[in-house]
Design an enzyme around this catalytic site. Structure first.
Site, PDB file in Angstrom:
ATOM      1  N   SER A  74      -4.291   6.404  -5.121  1.00 51.94           N
ATOM      2  CA  SER A  74      -3.451   7.532  -4.716  1.00 51.94           C
ATOM      3  C   SER A  74      -3.430   8.668  -5.722  1.00 51.94           C
ATOM      4  O   SER A  74      -3.026   9.787  -5.384  1.00 51.94           O
ATOM      5  CB  SER A  74      -2.017   7.059  -4.467  1.00 51.94           C
TER       6      SER A  74
ATOM      7  N   GLY B 146      -3.014   2.962  -2.955  1.00 46.23           N
ATOM      8  CA  GLY B 146      -2.695   1.539  -2.961  1.00 46.23           C
ATOM      9  C   GLY B 146      -3.864   0.625  -3.224  1.00 46.23           C
ATOM     10  O   GLY B 146      -3.689  -0.589  -3.365  1.00 46.23           O
TER      11      GLY B 146
ATOM     12  N   ASN C 258      -3.781   0.218  -9.837  1.00 49.48           N
ATOM     13  CA  ASN C 258      -3.362  -0.909  -8.996  1.00 49.48           C
ATOM     14  C   ASN C 258      -4.061  -2.219  -9.360  1.00 49.48           C
ATOM     15  O   ASN C 258      -3.691  -3.272  -8.840  1.00 49.48           O
ATOM     16  CB  ASN C 258      -3.633  -0.580  -7.522  1.00 49.48           C
TER      17      ASN C 258
ATOM     18  N   ASP D  94       8.108   9.648  -9.139  1.00 48.61           N
ATOM     19  CA  ASP D  94       7.938   8.470  -9.992  1.00 48.61           C
ATOM     20  C   ASP D  94       7.102   8.862 -11.206  1.00 48.61           C
ATOM     21  O   ASP D  94       6.892  10.046 -11.468  1.00 48.61           O
ATOM     22  CB  ASP D  94       7.271   7.322  -9.207  1.00 48.61           C
TER      23      ASP D  94
ATOM     24  N   HIS E 179       2.648   9.596  -9.659  1.00 47.16           N
ATOM     25  CA  HIS E 179       2.111  10.572  -8.695  1.00 47.16           C
ATOM     26  C   HIS E 179       2.593  11.986  -9.003  1.00 47.16           C
ATOM     27  O   HIS E 179       3.793  12.240  -9.090  1.00 47.16           O
ATOM     28  CB  HIS E 179       2.509  10.170  -7.276  1.00 47.16           C
TER      29      HIS E 179
END
Length: 269
Positions: free
Chosen positions: A45, A83, A115, A236, A239
């Site tokens: 992402s 993700g 991830n 967050d 991002h």
């Protein structure tokens, strides 16, 4: 029928076929010459957030980087998916779709890591990889696919991407993952000993170009300072908003310009 008439008959029969064959071959050659090379982007992402349209004010750098290239000479395909890890980008079939479209002369920029540190076999996503670049593997039961699966290291999956890109006659470029908005005592936590290091090691050992995106972006963040950088992250610590994505995209381009003997630079504006 004498030999003269036979030869003339053969010529009459073959002439249309030769004309058709010539047209087909000419069309093929023209198509090959007219096809623009494609720059494929694969990753998570931080490369493409959501549909790449700024949902939730969050953007990946892959949605911005096309502005730096001459679109009349090269096409950008952002195939990243939020993700995903190096493991699940492959297991979900996303990589197979890229390989199907990949042609000689194309380029692939890959950036994974955020991830890969997830659990190997949790019931939420089961997307993690084994830390490092070695040949270690572990067989697990994947609760998502409900099948047994052999999980490898981050470097192993990354090296597979690189080898398959090269086998297609395309050029692989590895980026270390962008840093998160994590600070301690006024210092940005870069994560240099983890995925950034393993990305660099794998790129070198597997014969890919390497852009130290982690370092380039971290330097920009430290120049800006903790307070200003916080404004780039709307929800967050991972991002970025549009301005943050522009910083990251510019850093990718800066890294590309610093590479030696890579033809991708010739397509930059």
């Amino acid at each position: 029928m004498n030999k003269f008439r036979l030869k003339r008959t053969v010529k009459v029969v073959l002439r249309p076929a030769l004309v058709i064959l010539t047209l087909v071959l000419s069309s093929f050659i023209l198509f090959r010459q007219d096809r623009k090379p494609v720059l494929f982007l694969i990753g998570d992402s931080t490369v493409k957030n959501g549909k790449g349209k700024g949902d939730g004010a969050q953007w990946g750098w892959g949605s911005i980087i096309g502005d730096y290239f001459d679109s009349t000479r090269i096409h950008i395909e952002n195939r990243a998916l939020g993700g995903t890890s190096t493991r699940t980008y492959r297991s979900k079939g996303l990589w197979d779709a890229v390989l199907k479209d990949l042609k000689p002369g194309d380029f692939v920029i890959m950036q994974f890591g955020h991830n890969d540190g997830s659990p190997l076999d949790d019931t939420a996503r089961a997307r993690g990889t084994i830390k490092g670049t070695g040949d270690e593997s572990k067989e697990i039961y994947n609760p998502i696919t409900k099948q047994q699966e052999v999980v490898h290291t981050y470097g192993w999956y990354l090296s597979k991407f690189i080898a398959e890109v090269k086998a297609k006659g395309a050029t692989p470029i590895v980026c270390s993952p962008v840093p998160r908005n994590n600070w301690q005592n006024g210092q940005l936590k870069k994560g240099r000993e983890g995925y950034a290091k393993w990305a660099e090691e794998t790129a070198h050992s597997a014969g890919a170009y390497f852009v130290d995106l982690n370092k380039l972006v971290a330097e920009k963040y430290e120049q800006m300072g903790e307070t200003k950088v916080a404004g780039l992250f709307p929800a967050d610590h991972t991002h970025t908003n549009y301005d943050g994505a522009k910083i990251n995209a510019a850093a990718v381009v800066e890294g590309l310009r610093g590479l030696k003997d890579i033809s991708l630079k010739s397509y930059l504006k």
